[in-house]
Design a protein around this motif. Structure first.
Motif, PDB file in Angstrom:
ATOM      1  N   ILE A 227       0.857  -1.184   0.000  1.00 47.71           N
ATOM      2  CA  ILE A 227       0.000   0.000   0.000  1.00 47.71           C
ATOM      3  C   ILE A 227       0.892   1.233   0.000  1.00 47.71           C
ATOM      4  CG2 ILE A 227      -1.806   1.257   1.235  1.00 47.71           C
ATOM      5  CD1 ILE A 227      -2.631  -1.417   2.507  1.00 47.71           C
ATOM      6  N   TRP A 228       0.901   1.953  -1.112  1.00 47.37           N
ATOM      7  CA  TRP A 228       1.673   3.195  -1.222  1.00 47.37           C
ATOM      8  C   TRP A 228       0.705   4.359  -1.319  1.00 47.37           C
ATOM      9  CZ3 TRP A 228       5.827   1.152   0.267  1.00 47.37           C
ATOM     10  CH2 TRP A 228       6.356  -0.004  -0.293  1.00 47.37           C
ATOM     11  N   PHE A 229       1.044   5.473  -0.670  1.00 49.56           N
ATOM     12  CA  PHE A 229       0.124   6.621  -0.635  1.00 49.56           C
ATOM     13  C   PHE A 229       0.914   7.913  -0.755  1.00 49.56           C
ATOM     14  CE2 PHE A 229       1.439   5.761   3.699  1.00 49.56           C
ATOM     15  CZ  PHE A 229       1.750   7.018   4.188  1.00 49.56           C
ATOM     16  N   ASP A 230       0.190   8.970  -1.062  1.00 55.84           N
ATOM     17  CA  ASP A 230       0.763  10.317  -1.148  1.00 55.84           C
ATOM     18  C   ASP A 230       0.327  11.083   0.087  1.00 55.84           C
ATOM     19  OD1 ASP A 230       1.691  12.811  -1.715  1.00 55.84           O
ATOM     20  OD2 ASP A 230       0.797  12.957  -3.707  1.00 55.84           O
ATOM     21  N   ARG A 231       1.305  11.455   0.923  1.00 56.93           N
ATOM     22  CA  ARG A 231       0.988  12.108   2.189  1.00 56.93           C
ATOM     23  C   ARG A 231       0.253  13.420   1.981  1.00 56.93           C
ATOM     24  NH1 ARG A 231       5.815  12.188   4.107  1.00 56.93           N
ATOM     25  NH2 ARG A 231       5.742  10.397   5.484  1.00 56.93           N
ATOM     26  N   ALA A 232       0.458  14.071   0.844  1.00 53.53           N
ATOM     27  CA  ALA A 232      -0.160  15.373   0.601  1.00 53.53           C
ATOM     28  C   ALA A 232      -1.632  15.258   0.207  1.00 53.53           C
ATOM     29  CB  ALA A 232       0.604  16.123  -0.490  1.00 53.53           C
ATOM     30  N   ASP A 236      -6.218  10.152  -0.096  1.00 50.92           N
ATOM     31  CA  ASP A 236      -5.430   8.924   0.039  1.00 50.92           C
ATOM     32  C   ASP A 236      -5.521   8.345   1.436  1.00 50.92           C
ATOM     33  OD1 ASP A 236      -4.685   8.931  -2.529  1.00 50.92           O
ATOM     34  OD2 ASP A 236      -2.521   9.042  -2.200  1.00 50.92           O
ATOM     35  N   ARG A 237      -5.609   9.206   2.436  1.00 52.77           N
ATOM     36  CA  ARG A 237      -5.624   8.729   3.819  1.00 52.77           C
ATOM     37  C   ARG A 237      -6.848   7.862   4.095  1.00 52.77           C
ATOM     38  NH1 ARG A 237      -4.490  14.116   7.166  1.00 52.77           N
ATOM     39  NH2 ARG A 237      -4.218  15.215   5.220  1.00 52.77           N
ATOM     40  N   HIS A 238      -7.988   8.295   3.585  1.00 51.43           N
ATOM     41  CA  HIS A 238      -9.212   7.507   3.781  1.00 51.43           C
ATOM     42  C   HIS A 238      -9.132   6.200   2.998  1.00 51.43           C
ATOM     43  CE1 HIS A 238     -11.006  10.918   5.829  1.00 51.43           C
ATOM     44  NE2 HIS A 238     -10.716  11.689   4.788  1.00 51.43           N
ATOM     45  N   LEU A 239      -8.565   6.265   1.804  1.00 49.38           N
ATOM     46  CA  LEU A 239      -8.427   5.056   1.001  1.00 49.38           C
ATOM     47  C   LEU A 239      -7.450   4.082   1.650  1.00 49.38           C
ATOM     48  CD1 LEU A 239      -9.073   3.539  -1.610  1.00 49.38           C
ATOM     49  CD2 LEU A 239      -7.200   4.797  -2.723  1.00 49.38           C
ATOM     50  N   VAL A 240      -6.353   4.603   2.205  1.00 47.92           N
ATOM     51  CA  VAL A 240      -5.367   3.751   2.877  1.00 47.92           C
ATOM     52  C   VAL A 240      -5.995   3.052   4.074  1.00 47.92           C
ATOM     53  CG1 VAL A 240      -3.260   3.801   4.270  1.00 47.92           C
ATOM     54  CG2 VAL A 240      -3.340   5.014   2.097  1.00 47.92           C
ATOM     55  N   ALA A 241      -6.798   3.777   4.859  1.00 47.00           N
ATOM     56  CA  ALA A 241      -7.435   3.176   6.031  1.00 47.00           C
ATOM     57  C   ALA A 241      -8.334   2.011   5.629  1.00 47.00           C
ATOM     58  CB  ALA A 241      -8.236   4.240   6.781  1.00 47.00           C
ATOM     59  N   LYS A 242      -9.070   2.186   4.537  1.00 43.07           N
ATOM     60  CA  LYS A 242      -9.949   1.100   4.075  1.00 43.07           C
ATOM     61  C   LYS A 242      -9.135  -0.091   3.572  1.00 43.07           C
ATOM     62  CE  LYS A 242     -13.892   0.150   1.056  1.00 43.07           C
ATOM     63  NZ  LYS A 242     -13.359  -1.176   0.710  1.00 43.07           N
ATOM     64  N   LYS A 275      -2.134   7.978  14.822  1.00 40.81           N
ATOM     65  CA  LYS A 275      -3.175   7.113  15.356  1.00 40.81           C
ATOM     66  C   LYS A 275      -3.846   6.232  14.304  1.00 40.81           C
ATOM     67  CE  LYS A 275      -6.989  10.413  14.885  1.00 40.81           C
ATOM     68  NZ  LYS A 275      -8.113  11.078  15.577  1.00 40.81           N
ATOM     69  N   GLY A 276      -3.689   6.577  13.004  1.00 48.93           N
ATOM     70  CA  GLY A 276      -4.403   5.844  11.962  1.00 48.93           C
ATOM     71  C   GLY A 276      -4.141   4.354  11.967  1.00 48.93           C
ATOM     72  N   SER A 277      -2.913   3.949  12.264  1.00 48.09           N
ATOM     73  CA  SER A 277      -2.560   2.535  12.256  1.00 48.09           C
ATOM     74  C   SER A 277      -3.219   1.773  13.407  1.00 48.09           C
ATOM     75  CB  SER A 277      -1.037   2.374  12.362  1.00 48.09           C
ATOM     76  OG  SER A 277      -0.384   3.135  11.374  1.00 48.09           O
ATOM     77  N   PHE A 278      -3.693   2.491  14.413  1.00 46.08           N
ATOM     78  CA  PHE A 278      -4.218   1.854  15.619  1.00 46.08           C
ATOM     79  C   PHE A 278      -5.743   1.936  15.696  1.00 46.08           C
ATOM     80  CE2 PHE A 278       0.068   3.298  16.245  1.00 46.08           C
ATOM     81  CZ  PHE A 278       0.695   2.221  16.854  1.00 46.08           C
ATOM     82  N   GLU A 279      -6.364   2.429  14.613  1.00 46.64           N
ATOM     83  CA  GLU A 279      -7.821   2.522  14.565  1.00 46.64           C
ATOM     84  C   GLU A 279      -8.450   1.334  13.857  1.00 46.64           C
ATOM     85  OE1 GLU A 279      -8.595   7.336  14.496  1.00 46.64           O
ATOM     86  OE2 GLU A 279      -8.131   6.313  12.608  1.00 46.64           O
TER      87      GLU A 279
END
Length: 413
Positions: A227-232, A236-242, A275-279
């Motif tokens: 899973i690769w994402f663009d921090r900016a 992407d953050r919501h997609l990464v969480a899913k 915290k995203g990794s722990f949700e």
């Protein structure tokens, strides 16, 4: 060096890891202001402005500039002795003709013998990995493809580890991550990935890069789920969480490897875990990594060195020596939110690795301190002037070192 220091009546250089200034015990803002004003002699003058109050903020600001907890986490770790590399204190240069000759022999050995061999091995490993991963990616998504992908990844990782002359000691292997969760570790360098993946394969989560690292990321994505994402990009953050949630729910997939700090820290501290990794609500397998700086500085200062230049520095060092501790798996407790869970995991990693547990966001490496920190100080001082300070001031300073630095001052400002 010790004998010469005694003869010349000089002190050997000492690291400032534990602080280079003597700070007074931390007190709530209103108590320090009271002591500064000397209320024992002037009672009843609390609820008004005093010119002397500015000295409190000046002192705290200067303390943070001189001994800033954040900035020194993003520079090379200091050594108390010279390891015959370029990273040393000037007091250890040319101490004697014999030592200088030894450094010269070491220079020839590292750059003429070791570096070409290591570069050749690394280039061979990376090229084989990119080619074989791409070929495996064309196979149907079956058990054979998963098996071949794992073998190709292990081959590539181990060739890269050998090209760095990495000497790794793994502790408590019975706690190695399983397929039902995620693996989180402190982050010092990009080679953390191959240090851990040398022992077993993981699915990676990380920032999209360009250049050589970007080519490797694309090759990895062809043959296994990463899973690769663009921090900016906020989307992407919501997609990464899913995608993280979907990945851990599939027991056939490898455990996910995440570095929750989000950037490299210099092997002395652990900074705030995102915290995203722990949700996600799955089992977390903490891992502590500690490098021995006497043989080579593993920290990657990405604002100073590109990836290729950094790898050349690693390959021209003596060796990469590190210890890896697999900690017992951890799960969220009842009534515990993601932030509390992240802090508990971070504290366990810091304690095992002998690292300093800091509350600061590693994003301060690239961004300024938020204005809310300075505004909070202004609010507390305003309440002191108006007389409404008892509860809020104590609450602000309950965080210890965090309160000390919330003056908003930092060397990297």
């Amino acid at each position: 060096m010790e004998l010469r220091a005694k003869e010349t009546n000089q002190q050997l250089y000492k690291s400032y890891t534990n602080g280079i200034i003597d700070k007074e015990p931390l007190l709530p803002l209103h108590q320090e202001i009271q002591e500064l004003r000397g209320f024992s002699r002037y009672p009843g003058s609390q609820s008004e402005f005093k010119m002397a109050d500015i000295f409190y903020f000046c002192r705290r600001g200067v303390e943070s500039i001189v001994d800033d907890e954040v900035t020194k986490c993003f520079s090379a770790q200091d050594l108390e002795s010279w390891n015959l590399l370029t990273r040393n204190n000037c007091n250890f240069c040319h101490i004697s003709l014999r030592l200088t000759a030894l450094w010269g022999v070491g220079l020839l050995l590292r750059y003429v013998v070791l570096l070409p061999l290591r570069v050749t091995l690394a280039a061979t490993g990376i090229c084989l990995f990119i080619v074989l991963s791409t070929l495996v990616g064309f196979l149907p998504n079956t058990q054979l493809r998963s098996h071949l992908s794992e073998k190709v990844h292990l081959m590539g990782y181990r060739m890269c580890v050998n090209s760095l002359t990495a000497i790794i000691t793994y502790h408590n292997r019975e706690n190695r991550p399983k397929n039902d969760g995620i693996c989180v570790a402190n982050h010092t360098t990009p080679i953390d990935v191959i240090i851990l993946a040398n022992d077993r394969c993981y699915s990676m989560v990380g920032q999209v890069h360009g250049g050589l690292l970007g080519m490797i990321q694309k090759a990895m994505a062809h043959s296994s789920p990463h899973i690769w994402f663009d921090r900016a990009e906020v989307r992407d953050r919501h997609l990464v969480a899913k995608r993280l949630s979907d990945h851990v729910s599939d027991k056939t997939k490898q455990p996910i490897l995440i570095f929750p700090e989000g950037t490299c820290i210099n092997n002395t501290s652990v900074m705030m875990f995102k915290k995203g990794s722990f949700e996600i609500g799955c089992t977390v397998y903490p891992v502590a990594i500690k490098y021995d700086p006497r043989f080579g500085d593993a920290f990657w200062n990405s604002s100073k060195f590109g990836l290729v230049g950094y790898l050349l520095r690693m390959m021209s060092s003596w060796a990469i020596v590190c210890s890896v501790w697999y900690l017992p798996p951890m799960n969220r407790e009842e009534g515990e939110d993601a932030i509390q869970f992240a802090n508990r995991v971070k504290a366990a990693i810091a304690a095992q690795g002998g690292l300093v547990d800091l509350v600061w966001d590693a994003g301060l490496k690239r961004a300024k301190v938020k204005d809310t920190f300075k505004e909070e100080q202004q609010k507390q001082y305003s309440k002191l002037i108006t007389g409404d300070h008892e509860d809020q001031s104590d609450k602000l300073y309950k965080g210890g070192n965090q309160g000390r630095n919330q003056t908003g001052f930092s060397k990297n400002q």
